[in-house]
Enzyme design. Sequence first.
Site, PDB file in Angstrom:
ATOM      1  N   SER A 124      37.610  37.973  40.267  1.00 31.02           N
ATOM      2  CA  SER A 124      37.929  38.391  41.641  1.00 31.02           C
ATOM      3  C   SER A 124      38.194  37.290  42.445  1.00 31.02           C
ATOM      4  O   SER A 124      38.971  37.324  43.281  1.00 31.02           O
ATOM      5  CB  SER A 124      37.218  39.874  41.941  1.00 31.02           C
ATOM      6  OG  SER A 124      37.369  40.698  40.887  1.00 31.02           O
TER       7      SER A 124
ATOM      8  N   HIS B 100      39.587  42.357  33.871  1.00 25.35           N
ATOM      9  CA  HIS B 100      38.708  43.803  33.940  1.00 25.35           C
ATOM     10  C   HIS B 100      39.326  44.597  33.056  1.00 25.35           C
ATOM     11  O   HIS B 100      38.875  45.567  32.110  1.00 25.35           O
ATOM     12  CB  HIS B 100      38.718  44.117  35.311  1.00 25.35           C
ATOM     13  CG  HIS B 100      37.960  43.681  36.241  1.00 25.35           C
ATOM     14  ND1 HIS B 100      38.279  43.102  37.453  1.00 25.35           N
ATOM     15  CD2 HIS B 100      36.507  43.227  36.048  1.00 25.35           C
ATOM     16  CE1 HIS B 100      37.221  42.473  38.225  1.00 25.35           C
ATOM     17  NE2 HIS B 100      36.224  42.485  37.292  1.00 25.35           N
TER      18      HIS B 100
ATOM     19  N   LYS C 192      27.246  41.564  48.549  1.00 23.82           N
ATOM     20  CA  LYS C 192      28.501  40.804  48.170  1.00 23.82           C
ATOM     21  C   LYS C 192      29.650  40.448  49.211  1.00 23.82           C
ATOM     22  O   LYS C 192      30.718  39.811  48.965  1.00 23.82           O
ATOM     23  CB  LYS C 192      29.009  41.195  46.805  1.00 23.82           C
ATOM     24  CG  LYS C 192      28.366  40.786  45.648  1.00 23.82           C
ATOM     25  CD  LYS C 192      29.220  40.884  44.425  1.00 23.82           C
ATOM     26  CE  LYS C 192      28.375  40.261  43.252  1.00 23.82           C
ATOM     27  NZ  LYS C 192      29.241  40.554  41.876  1.00 23.82           N
TER      28      LYS C 192
ATOM     29  N   ARG D 142      32.658  36.169  30.523  1.00 22.41           N
ATOM     30  CA  ARG D 142      33.754  35.023  30.409  1.00 22.41           C
ATOM     31  C   ARG D 142      33.295  33.606  29.741  1.00 22.41           C
ATOM     32  O   ARG D 142      33.934  32.861  29.279  1.00 22.41           O
ATOM     33  CB  ARG D 142      34.447  34.813  31.963  1.00 22.41           C
ATOM     34  CG  ARG D 142      34.903  36.230  32.168  1.00 22.41           C
ATOM     35  CD  ARG D 142      35.296  35.706  33.610  1.00 22.41           C
ATOM     36  NE  ARG D 142      34.183  35.315  34.601  1.00 22.41           N
ATOM     37  CZ  ARG D 142      33.929  35.789  35.970  1.00 22.41           C
ATOM     38  NH1 ARG D 142      35.064  36.491  36.424  1.00 22.41           N
ATOM     39  NH2 ARG D 142      32.925  35.471  36.499  1.00 22.41           N
TER      40      ARG D 142
END
Length: 162
Positions: free
Chosen positions: A129, A18, A42, A91
Site C-alpha cells: 500500500s 491483497h 499507522k 511478500r
Amino acid sequence: MRKACIYPGTFDPITNGHIDVIKRALRFFDKVVVAIALNDAKKPFFSIDKRLEMVSLATSNLGDVEVKSFDTLLVDFAKKENIATVIRGLRAVSDFEYELQMGYANSSLWDKFETVYLMPTLQNAFISSSVVRSIAYHSGDVSHLVPKEILGYLKEINASHI
C-alpha cells in the site's frame, strides 16, 4: 460447519497483492472476512469508511468475502466473530520475522488462534500500500497495482499535494 478465516490489515489502499491473497485464501476457506484495522498509529491516508468502501468494491465479485472494521486486539475481534484462523500475506523474508512474532503473540492470548501464511504470486510480491500511495502521490500510473474498482479513490492522493 463452514470454515472461515480473517484477513486483517489496514488496506490503505487495497492492492492487487491483497486481492491475490484473498483469492488464494478462498481456495482453502469457504469465507474470508477482510478485517480493516482502524489503526490510527499507522496514520492511514484514507478514512476507515473509505477503506471499507474500497475493499467492498474490490472484493464484490470474489465470492464469499465479508468486509468489516475493528479497533480492538485482533484476537478479540476473532473471538467476537467466532473465527480462530487468520491469514497473513508474506511478500519477503523481512515480513516473516514480524508476522511470526505477531502470530506467537496472538496465540499466547488465545490458544485456539491459528495463523496461516500465504505468499502472493511473484508478479504481486513487490506491491504494498505504501508503494501505491507513493506512486499515486507523484502522479504515477498505479492501474497495474490496484483493482480497477478503486482507481478513482487514488486521485485523492495525487490531489492532496497539488
